[in-house]
Scaffold this active site. Structure first.
Site, PDB file in Angstrom:
ATOM      1  N   PRO A   1      10.698 -15.380  -2.070  1.00  0.00           N
ATOM      2  CA  PRO A   1       9.590 -15.590  -1.135  1.00  0.00           C
ATOM      3  C   PRO A   1       9.032 -14.267  -0.616  1.00  0.00           C
ATOM      4  O   PRO A   1       9.713 -13.239  -0.597  1.00  0.00           O
ATOM      5  CB  PRO A   1      10.228 -16.388   0.011  1.00  0.00           C
ATOM      6  CG  PRO A   1      11.532 -16.885  -0.533  1.00  0.00           C
ATOM      7  CD  PRO A   1      11.959 -15.873  -1.537  1.00  0.00           C
TER       8      PRO A   1
ATOM      9  N   GLU B   1       0.826  -1.205   0.000  1.00  0.00           N
ATOM     10  CA  GLU B   1       0.000   0.000   0.000  1.00  0.00           C
ATOM     11  C   GLU B   1       0.861   1.257   0.000  1.00  0.00           C
ATOM     12  O   GLU B   1       0.548   2.259  -0.650  1.00  0.00           O
ATOM     13  CB  GLU B   1      -0.925   0.013   1.223  1.00  0.00           C
ATOM     14  CG  GLU B   1      -1.952  -1.108   1.241  1.00  0.00           C
ATOM     15  CD  GLU B   1      -1.416  -2.383   1.870  1.00  0.00           C
ATOM     16  OE1 GLU B   1      -0.180  -2.450   2.101  1.00  0.00           O
ATOM     17  OE2 GLU B   1      -2.203  -3.296   2.123  1.00  0.00           O
TER      18      GLU B   1
ATOM     19  N   SER C   1       1.908  -5.574 -11.452  1.00  0.00           N
ATOM     20  CA  SER C   1       2.119  -4.465 -12.380  1.00  0.00           C
ATOM     21  C   SER C   1       3.602  -4.180 -12.588  1.00  0.00           C
ATOM     22  O   SER C   1       4.012  -3.809 -13.690  1.00  0.00           O
ATOM     23  CB  SER C   1       1.405  -3.209 -11.879  1.00  0.00           C
ATOM     24  OG  SER C   1       1.939  -2.766 -10.646  1.00  0.00           O
TER      25      SER C   1
ATOM     26  N   GLY D   1      13.089  -5.291  -0.826  1.00  0.00           N
ATOM     27  CA  GLY D   1      13.247  -4.066  -1.596  1.00  0.00           C
ATOM     28  C   GLY D   1      13.956  -4.219  -2.925  1.00  0.00           C
ATOM     29  O   GLY D   1      14.295  -3.217  -3.553  1.00  0.00           O
ATOM     30  N   GLU D   2      14.191  -5.454  -3.393  1.00  0.00           N
ATOM     31  CA  GLU D   2      14.931  -5.658  -4.636  1.00  0.00           C
ATOM     32  C   GLU D   2      14.099  -6.311  -5.733  1.00  0.00           C
ATOM     33  O   GLU D   2      14.613  -6.591  -6.812  1.00  0.00           O
ATOM     34  CB  GLU D   2      16.170  -6.519  -4.381  1.00  0.00           C
ATOM     35  CG  GLU D   2      17.171  -5.913  -3.425  1.00  0.00           C
ATOM     36  CD  GLU D   2      18.414  -6.764  -3.296  1.00  0.00           C
ATOM     37  OE1 GLU D   2      19.507  -6.242  -3.542  1.00  0.00           O
ATOM     38  OE2 GLU D   2      18.288  -7.955  -2.970  1.00  0.00           O
TER      39      GLU D   2
END
Length: 442
Positions: free
Chosen positions: A277, A69, A347, A319-320
């Site tokens: 994961p 979000e 997306s 974050g990758e």
């Protein structure tokens, strides 16, 4: 009037209960901190205690519960920073994983805090200190003390990308709870839904507007991380190999993906699977189990080298994901292969030009899948299970022309749907929040 009075009565009960439970909730936050589930230093923010001084002037508060979000609202926050330099932006989330990733994506000057728990004391302390003139919630954050406490303090309310699972809808629709739901929704100046559930819960029709799914706007984010050089190195090591990726998989889905990969290895000995994961600890378990089986596996958090002999590369870092979408031509999206899951946002995979495959349980993202498939049936492929997934992956890695057609279809469909989504949301905020606040002297 009767419904309003009924909602107020239900809220009084909720408020009294959460007030009485405050000591236990505060103790629970401390227990979560002890277990490493809250930030080790900034956990008091969850109790409404600030960790930074409030700048003077008007302040707008954006709140998202977790990473997904939070990511989708960052482009809107960037619009706000660029176009309203007179306003301070405060963003809150509840999870440490969101904190670690989003702090690198937010524009300079945005204040980042952890959101207060939904007790009267924590919410009132937060509102009393930060004094926002508007609160923008993302997706399904309907917490009674937060919403009604903000409204009672004169804070204007907006709900962007409003979505609600079937389970949540059923819970909010219960006879007594529905009164409280209706009361909360009546306090909003703007609701931007993705489906009709909020209308069915009696959200005021005059505040409802549509702008498209903000998750499609994530493609605007530019995240040049410290690992970019490493990514270039990985790009060189996978060149010439058949590569596919399973992203955001949950416990249980790894068995499906590993079984599929074993089948593919029989036909394509040089194939590499990148497994990402949803939770890092699952990645470590996968790597350990595979090592016991004698499989040549590399674990990213350990800095294991990716060699020509590596069969599976497990990415157990945060974050990758977006960078790894740029590394693979095929993305299989997890959270969709077992009942009970609600799918994950694909997306970013489409924006990166991946051929997108999902299971049947896409949940929240069914509308996105349908919209992309209507634009081009090749853009997103939903499969019934592991056997069908293996057949399609075999076809894609065996036929470069088919693979390229699906990659182009995914990217074109994504861009057609995402065009203008963020700008539309910002325009609605300008119209229903900023202009209204100015007209009322805010």
């Amino acid at each position: 009037m009767g419904a309003t009075k009924g909602g107020e009565l239900v809220y009084m009960i909720y408020k009294a209960v959460t007030h009485g439970l405050t000591p236990l909730i505060n103790l629970h936050i401390r227990w979560r901190k002890f277990r490493g589930l809250e930030h080790p230093l900034r956990w008091p923010e969850r109790l409404g205690r600030p960790s930074i001084s409030r700048p003077p002037g008007p302040l707008i508060w954006f709140h998202a519960v977790s990473l997904g979000e939070g990511m989708c609202v960052v482009p809107v926050i960037k619009r706000c920073v660029e176009r309203r330099s007179d306003v301070t932006v405060l963003m809150t989330t509840t999870t440490t994983s969101a904190f670690e990733v989003l702090k690198t994506l937010l524009p300079c000057g945005v204040i980042y805090q952890f959101a207060p728990v939904d007790t009267p004391a924590a919410v009132n302390a937060f509102l009393g200190y930060w004094k926002p003139y508007a609160l923008v919630l993302v997706e399904s954050e309907l917490w009674p003390n937060l919403v009604l406490g903000a409204s009672a303090n004169g804070v204007m309310l907006a709900l962007l990308n409003a979505r609600m699972s079937t389970k949540s809808f059923n819970n909010w629709s219960r006879p007594v709870v529905r009164l409280l739901t209706s009361l909360m929704l009546s306090k909003f100046s703007l609701i931007v839904p993705l489906a009709i559930q909020l209308q069915l819960l009696q959200a005021p029709p005059f505040v409802i507007n549509f702008s498209g799914d903000l998750k499609l706007g994530i493609g605007e984010l530019v995240n040049k991380t410290k690992n970019m050089r490493n990514m270039e190195d990985l790009q060189g090591k996978v060149a010439g190999r058949c590569v596919w990726m399973a992203s955001s998989i949950h416990r249980g889905e790894e068995e499906v993906m590993l079984h599929v990969h074993r089948g593919l290895m029989q036909k394509h000995p040089n194939i590499l699977a990148i497994i990402v994961p949803r939770h890092p600890h699952l990645g470590q378990k996968i790597a350990l189990d595979l090592q016991k089986e004698g499989v040549n596996v590399a674990l990213r958090s350990h800095g294991d080298s990716l060699t020509s002999e590596t069969s599976i590369y497990v990415v157990d870092t945060l974050g990758e994901l977006r960078e790894f979408y740029g590394l693979t031509p095929i993305a299989v999206i997890g959270g969709s292969f077992l009942p009970g899951f609600t799918g994950h946002n694909f997306s970013e995979a489409a924006a990166a030009g991946c051929a997108v495959l999902t299971g049947q349980h896409v949940g929240h993202f069914s509308h996105m899948a349908m919209a992309m498939q209507q634009l081009n049936p090749l853009s997103v492929t939903q499969v019934g299970g592991g056997m069908e997934l293996e057949e399609i992956l075999d076809k894609l890695v065996s036929n470069p022309e088919i693979l390229e057609a699906r990659r182009v279809a995914a990217k074109q469909a994504f861009h057609a749907l995402s065009s203008g989504v963020v700008e539309n949301a910002w325009t609605l905020l300008q119209l229903h929040i900023f202009r209204k606040a100015r007209a009322e002297g805010g």
